[in-house]
Design an enzyme around this catalytic site. Sequence first.
Site, short mmCIF file in Angstrom:
data_model
loop_
_atom_site.label_atom_id
_atom_site.label_comp_id
_atom_site.label_asym_id
_atom_site.label_seq_id
_atom_site.Cartn_x
_atom_site.Cartn_y
_atom_site.Cartn_z
N HIS A 179 0.83 -1.21 0.00
CA HIS A 179 0.00 0.00 0.00
C HIS A 179 0.87 1.26 0.00
CE1 HIS A 179 -3.55 2.46 1.52
NE2 HIS A 179 -2.55 3.18 2.02
N GLU A 180 1.86 1.31 0.87
CA GLU A 180 2.69 2.52 0.96
C GLU A 180 3.50 2.72 -0.31
OE1 GLU A 180 1.99 4.57 3.13
OE2 GLU A 180 0.95 3.30 4.58
N HIS A 183 1.43 4.61 -2.72
CA HIS A 183 1.50 6.07 -2.57
C HIS A 183 2.78 6.60 -3.21
CE1 HIS A 183 -2.03 6.55 -0.17
NE2 HIS A 183 -1.56 5.98 0.92
N HIS A 189 -5.60 7.26 -2.22
CA HIS A 189 -6.58 6.31 -1.68
C HIS A 189 -7.76 6.18 -2.64
CE1 HIS A 189 -4.78 7.28 2.47
NE2 HIS A 189 -4.40 6.06 2.12
N TYR A 240 -9.63 2.29 2.00
CA TYR A 240 -9.88 2.27 3.44
C TYR A 240 -10.85 1.14 3.78
CZ TYR A 240 -8.15 7.02 4.71
OH TYR A 240 -7.40 8.12 4.98
ZN LIG Z 1 -2.56 5.17 2.54
#
Ligand SMILES: [Zn+2]
Length: 281
Positions: A179-180, A183, A189, A240
């Site tokens: 996930h990171e 980014h 997101h 999320y």
């Molecule tokens: Zn995030």
Amino acid sequence: MKTSTLSFAGAAMAALCLIGCSSDQQQTNLAPKHNGDPLETAYPRQSGTVQSGTYRGQPITYRAINGKAVYQGDIILSTSDLSDADHATEGTGRTLKSLRWTGKIVYYTIDPTLPYQDRVTAAIAHWEANTAIRFVQRTTQYSYVTFKPGGGCSSYVGRLGGQQFITLGDWCTTGNTIHEIGHTVGLYHEHSRADRDNSVTILTQNIQPGYESDFQTYVQQNKDGFDQPGGFDFNSVMMYHSWSFSVNGQPTITKKDGSTFTGQRDALSPLDIATVQAMYP
Ligand SMILES: [Zn+2]
């Protein structure tokens, strides 16, 4: 959980592992967390102070924690992101393309003190197996990302120029690391999609005060961005879960029919992969 994990991290971190994950489990689907933490947080249990600032020409609120501007839980805004100088050049368009990694190569280093470095190598292997992005150990390159230890999981969005960081707390898993890295290569997101209101309902009354702007689309944030065709992706590794930043244990995001969902952190979804392909053809 390995006992070594406990002895290394101490009681406080053991408590965090109850709500998060342990690096040796490399968990599959996380249980929904009703305490309001999203799946990735830069500084767990630290609320900092709510600050107002200008980000890409739009007023936003963010959290000042440990001298960092934290946005949407795990996104660190750079000082230039928040400065008036950056705003002044906004018209020329600091486009997303300018934040991409040249030649689809992400140069990286791993802080030697980072525990459980197999999280990083496994996440990199997953990215390389599923996308055109390649990760090369940095020698003298100007722009690179360093994976470093910290209290939570966090990253900047896109390539900043120079050294930037992905911070991984001991409880951050391979899935959180995937996930990171998302980014770092430029993914927002999933609920930041401009068309998200067709697919989700934001329940503002359940959001912790000061976190409302974390639920804005990139258009509302005045960021450049695009919606990958294919529709809203509840299976995105960048999504999320329903209780993120909840103030009262009630969901903050639901599907349009009111049902809740958990965020998966197993793998890039097919739509995640298509999005990265669109950004890095
Ligand atoms: Zn995030």
